[in-house]
Design an enzyme around this catalytic site. Sequence first.
Site, PDB file in Angstrom:
ATOM      1  N   ASP A  41      43.247  25.401  14.108  1.00  0.00           N
ATOM      2  CA  ASP A  41      42.797  26.375  13.120  1.00  0.00           C
ATOM      3  C   ASP A  41      43.276  27.753  13.581  1.00  0.00           C
ATOM      4  O   ASP A  41      42.957  28.191  14.689  1.00  0.00           O
ATOM      5  CB  ASP A  41      41.256  26.323  13.061  1.00  0.00           C
ATOM      6  CG  ASP A  41      40.716  27.130  11.894  1.00  0.00           C
ATOM      7  OD1 ASP A  41      41.519  27.575  11.062  1.00  0.00           O
ATOM      8  OD2 ASP A  41      39.489  27.295  11.829  1.00  0.00           O
ATOM      9  N   ASP A 134      46.242  27.499   6.963  1.00  0.00           N
ATOM     10  CA  ASP A 134      46.061  27.862   8.365  1.00  0.00           C
ATOM     11  C   ASP A 134      45.316  26.841   9.201  1.00  0.00           C
ATOM     12  O   ASP A 134      44.908  27.143  10.298  1.00  0.00           O
ATOM     13  CB  ASP A 134      45.367  29.227   8.454  1.00  0.00           C
ATOM     14  CG  ASP A 134      43.997  29.211   7.814  1.00  0.00           C
ATOM     15  OD1 ASP A 134      43.695  28.253   7.073  1.00  0.00           O
ATOM     16  OD2 ASP A 134      43.219  30.141   8.074  1.00  0.00           O
ATOM     17  N   GLU A 135      45.118  25.646   8.701  1.00  0.00           N
ATOM     18  CA  GLU A 135      44.506  24.632   9.561  1.00  0.00           C
ATOM     19  C   GLU A 135      45.001  23.244   9.204  1.00  0.00           C
ATOM     20  O   GLU A 135      45.396  22.984   8.067  1.00  0.00           O
ATOM     21  CB  GLU A 135      42.973  24.694   9.515  1.00  0.00           C
ATOM     22  CG  GLU A 135      42.383  24.518   8.150  1.00  0.00           C
ATOM     23  CD  GLU A 135      40.850  24.470   8.174  1.00  0.00           C
ATOM     24  OE1 GLU A 135      40.279  23.840   9.086  1.00  0.00           O
ATOM     25  OE2 GLU A 135      40.243  25.053   7.265  1.00  0.00           O
TER      26      GLU A 135
END
Lengths: 417, 372
Positions: A41, A134-135
Amino acid sequence: MPALCRDCLTTFDDAQRCPSCGSPRVLRHPELFDLTIAHMDCDAFYASVEKRDNPELADKPVIIGGGKRGVVSTACYVARIRGVRSAMPMFQALKLCPDAVVIRPRMSVYAEVSKQIRAMMDALTPVVEPLSLDEAFMDLTGTEKLHGAPPAVMLARLVKRMKDELGVTGSVGLSHNKFLAKVASDLDKPRGFSVIGKAETEAFLHDQPVRLIWGVGAAAQASLDKAGIRTFADLKRWDRRDLEARFGTFGYRLWHLARGQDRRRVSPNAPVKSISKETTFFEDTASTELLDGHIWRLSEQVADRAKAKGKAGRVVVLKLKRADHSLISRRVSLSDPTQIADRIYRTARGLYDQVAGQGPFRLIGVGLSEVVPDEAADITGDLLDPGAGQRAKAERATDAIRKKFGSDAILKGRSLR
Amino acid sequence: MKFSIERGTLLKAVGQAQSVVERRNTIPILANVLIEAEGESVSFRATDLDIEVVDKTVAQVERSGATTVSAVTLHEIVRKLPDGALVELTDDGASGRLTVQAGRSNFSLATLPKEDFPVMASSEYGANFSASAVELRRLFDKSKFAISTEETRYYLNGVYMHVATGEDGQVLRCVATDGHRLARIDSDLPEGAETMPGVIVPRKTVGELRKLLDDDEAKIAVSVSETKVRFATPEITLTSKVIDGTFPDYTRVIPQGNTRKLEVDAAEFAKAVDRVATVSSERSRAVKLSLDEDRLVLSVNAPDAGAADEELAVAYGDERLEIGFNAKYLLEIAGQVDRENAVFLFNSSGDPTLMREGTDTSAVYVVMPMRV
């Protein structure tokens, strides 16, 4: 105990500091080199990208979000110290942190960085399941021989590369299933690397609150509260049948999660169930002309996504939020699935005309659901709309032009409204 | 109110009523049937505010009166009573209950006041004519499969009944389409229908109307205004609002210049289409027709599921042609053919195809091809 230096990536056997470079950023865990399921993350991703691109912002509180009445999309760690959280209304965030630099999100830039990170993850394992820009989850089972290093080392190398080459930081959770990997990545943010081993799983969970479970929001929390379930210890006292009787299939999942069991696989091709786009206005509007422009732009974005994924939807959905936040949602089934912006727009516009009188609106959204592969998309013509085939062809030609000369090389006048 | 009625007669009347009432509705009275007993007859009236059906039937009326009771409950009770039973319905007015008694069974049902029952406003009908049940049945049965269910195109959610000019003068015509197929059915214009305004008869009304048309000998009194349509037999009167919208100009949709002619036995054709379509599990199964000199090959290719083909001997004398259709659409139009061979007229693989029965132009179907 196996140990790893997160700075120079040396592996060694238990020490407080790295024997090679002397760094104190040492990971030590009995199962460190045996675990294979990871969650990565990025730390305040949008804000990190902005700070990277504008070094002057480095020590300033930065909030990504937009509009007079927008919400915080991302707050950097400086702003978070002042109490700013994501999804907080902007006015509230600015009250807490009046000197914050507010930046409108530049999604295309973030998407580009995200793509670079994705490429780095793809180099580690073919089994990457992105959750957002983003993860992502990664399953590194069986990659040790290939890389000549255990997953923990490769993951530490990944975040190091992200920092060195892209200027963004991320936190890693390493464990034996998705649920625990996701929990772990959140334990030690930013720039964290947490490990939850098999042996310690039950002890670790024991006193944790159940809201740790991904998907337990306010509503689920309330119903769990009612049942007297606040921590994993509470949950573990429940009989499996009782949990199922009370919470259905979610109960079944809860029983397993209480024991740190999660059998979901990291699946690189998570099925797309729906594709939708929405936008909130600066000011409430009931102007059909204005909304028509939005419907077109959103339809085009939805169509672009569908085309990029090779998908098409059988159902077109229109969503509107009134000034008092009440929601109107209308859907219509098509005879065959579509990915053509023109068809999505015309259908959504038809739905809008049914509810246009209920404005003014603060938000509008357009979407496709019952998504299927696009082989069967748009293959039957419309007797009553003989021009539809021509317009679809024009749209495909437009797509080809855009691909070559950029997304604003050719536009419909309608999109300028 | 008190009357006795034979179970079969009652079942038919209540059956018609309960199919009109909406299953889910928020206005309690609309779930009820209005029962009115007077003189020698009893009438059963039900409505969903768009359609109203009144079934007037003979009964032994002891005491006239009226009340309303749940149509679905009454129907269920009558359905479960033994065949041939004599049913007695009594409403004493004071208790607010309707007693239903048959043999040793007794039921007491809650009622709502008859005054609350909405009665459809009467209308001035501009055209009144009489049509045979056989003709009406043909007009609607052959067109209703093409009715659209897409709510955004509400004006397609019914059958467009109107007066048109056919090859031999004026005809009574029914047209339905969903944009993918279209059915155009003509019949002789009944006397008195010339002044009829064109109306879109809603899907549900078409379904209810069908129940009036089972008797081949029956004559149906049809009344049409701009906003309503009424179909009546001596016992049953069905009144319905029509769809408030403009039916699209279907004439430009019907291809005029299609010259490639295929003649095929409709039943054989339908069976073959049905067989080859089995391999595809998709909802929109595409069947490819490959035509060559007196030869038709039907084929389906579903990459995930499998492939199938079947050859049929046909009459075809034009250039080679390959064209794809949704199997369901082909089956539906082939199913309309009952006397002669099916005649298909093609243009190209991207243009609408026309289908008719032999040389008969009183029933014409148009179907849009699929890209295959």
